[in-house]
Scaffold this active site. Structure first.
Site: not given
Ligand code: TXE
Length: 478
Positions: A173, A226, A248, A282, A380
């Protein structure tokens, strides 16, 4: 007509229901394409197909798996310019950075093509006479992969490649805003000789597709990159049903600059680590901790360097930093600039919205003088925003570096062997950099952090075997 990025289930392309635009953050008037989202029933279908296909794939010859991964790696490398262009358009990373990421994804597939042939095991004498003990690694089963948008080719690659190498089936996904890169990767995988169902792409929301992956008992292991809130929610759900999970998440990575550092080099390392890829890594150095004797000079030189940095369309030549990846991320960045201001931190440079030839989410790199308790120095942001803190001496700098809930990467700029050695030993982080940007890692060695940054075994390199396999101990008496 714009290109429609489809999902891939059991060897078939599935359009998905509604239609959403795949935005180009450098040029909001020219979307990259469109995509449809899967519903929960379709994700469950993908998981069932994966479970069915995995039984034979888990017993397939390592050479078959190596060949498939080698094919994928070779094609990505041969098409890195084209794939990099798609990535730059969709995510907003500059073209050279995007091509570099595509190449890295190719190298990762090549690396795990080799690893498929080197699955480790051990044979030992038993404590009982006449008995042999063998320790072997077997696939976990069906792996769910939930990826973020900031490395839309490399992160999926470093999860999908080891999963397949060790005989697992995959349901992948991607993040909502990067369906194009996910589709391009799936399209290559669809021609790699994998049996139908071994690799599946499920495009859609976290709420529907992501949730189905953590809830469906057909998933045997879940690898997530994420945000901290989403990761922690998944961890709770995984614990309830005993699901193997690897997370991660965020970072608030410190870069310590000591008074004995080569200051021009330190400025270059700081600017690269904090702002390149629009600070959306990250491992970004979002906390610059500078020893008092060089604090003013470091800031003066960093401001001068930032004046030369060109923010612009990811595809344009000579651009150092592309746009912020999405409107919601831009809103987060701006809200942190406001929080910093309201808490009394001082904006030293940038933080301005830019209007360029093409309408996009352009933000100039922001440097903020902060105190350790300020939220801008603790949370962050995930944008081109760095906080700078003053340290009295090395011990104080080390204490500030470790004063964080995160522990992904920590860096130091110094010419002192003594301090470099001490810092490598005492930095509470999964990765440490000496005279290098905190962001920028090799693909063949372990990647991951401590504390709130990570959970579960490391990713990448040979260490990936830990998550993507399960150990069996067999006793034999002749
Ligand atoms: O993250 P999400 P987002 C951090 C960074 C950023 C913030 C938001 O601070 O501003 O996260 O990013 C899936 N059940 N990082 O909104 O929401 C979502 O569809 C299952 C840091 O993109 O965590 C996506 O595929 N899955 C990080 C993935 O999770 C779910 C890199 C990440 O989305 C879900 C990215 C749920 N309930 C963001 N909700 C790093 N440090 O590397 C969302 N997703």
């Amino acid at each position: 007509m714009s290109q429609r990025f489809q999902s891939y289930i059991d060897g078939r392309w599935i359009a998905g229901a509604d239609s959403a635009a795949d935005e180009n953050p450098s040029d909001l008037g020219s979307p990259v394409g469109e995509y449809g989202s899967l519903n929960a029933a379709q994700v469950n279908e993908a998981i069932a197909a994966a479970a069915q296909a995995q039984r034979a794939w888990g017993l397939s010859s390592p050479q078959q798996r190596a060949d498939a991964l080698d094919f994928v790696g070779s094609e990505i490398l041969a098409r890195k310019e084209e794939l990099g262009r798609l990535l730059a358009q969709e995510e907003g990373k500059t073209l050279p950075e995007s091509i570099g990421e595509a190449a890295r994804a190719g190298q990762i597939f090549k690396f795990f093509a080799g690893e498929a042939l080197r699955i480790p095991g051990e044979k030992l004498a038993s404590t009982r006479p006449g008995v042999d003990v063998e320790i072997t690694r077997e696939p976990v089963g069906v792996v769910g992969i939930i990826a973020p948008w900031n490395f839309p080719l490399a992160i999926p690659a470093w999860k999908i490649a080891p999963a397949l190498a060790y005989g697992n089936a995959v349901v992948f996904k991607p993040a909502e805003i990067v369906p194009g890169c996910a589709w391009a990767l799936a399209e290559i995988l669809s021609r790699a000789g994998l049996p139908a169902g071994v690799f599946n792409l499920a495009i859609g929301s976290g709420r529907v597709v992501g949730q189905a992956l953590v809830e469906n008992r057909g998933i045997d292991a879940l690898s997530f990159t994420g945000s901290v809130p989403t990761g922690n929610r998944l961890l709770k759900q995984a614990a309830e049903r005993g699901l193997k999970i690897q997370l991660e998440m965020g970072g608030k990575n410190p870069l310590v600059v000591l008074a004995d550092a080569d200051l021009d080099k330190a400025v270059e390392i700081a600017v690269n680590g904090a702002y390149f890829s629009t600070g959306q890594r990250c491992t970004a150095s979002s906390r610059l901790i500078v020893e008092a004797p060089v604090y003013d000079e470091f800031i003066a030189r960093t401001r001068k360097r930032l004046q030369q940095i060109k923010v612009g369309n990811a595809l344009a030549q000579g651009v150092d930093i592309g746009p912020v990846a999405s409107r919601s991320q831009l809103e987060t960045d701006l809200s942190y600039l406001e929080i910093a201001r309201s808490e009394g931190a001082e904006l030293l440079h940038g933080g301005e919205l830019l209007e360029l030839d093409t309408p996009g989410h352009y933000l100039s790199p922001a440097l903020i003088a902060a105190q350790p308790q300020h939220r801008i120095a603790r949370e962050e942001v995930f944008g081109p925003v760095a906080a700078v803190l003053r340290a009295d001496d090395y011990e104080h700098a080390l204490a500030l570096a470790n004063d964080t809930e995160f522990g992904l990467c920590a860096g130091i700029a110094t010419t002192s062997l003594k301090y470099a050695t001490h810092f490598k030993r005492h930095a509470q982080a999964g990765m440490v950099m000496v005279n290098l940007p905190t962001a920028g890692v090799d693909p063949h060695v372990p990647f991951g952090g401590r504390k709130a940054s990570s959970y579960g075994p490391r990713e990448q390199g040979r260490y990936a075997v830990e998550f993507y396999t399960t150990v069996k101990t067999a006793y034999t008496s002749a």
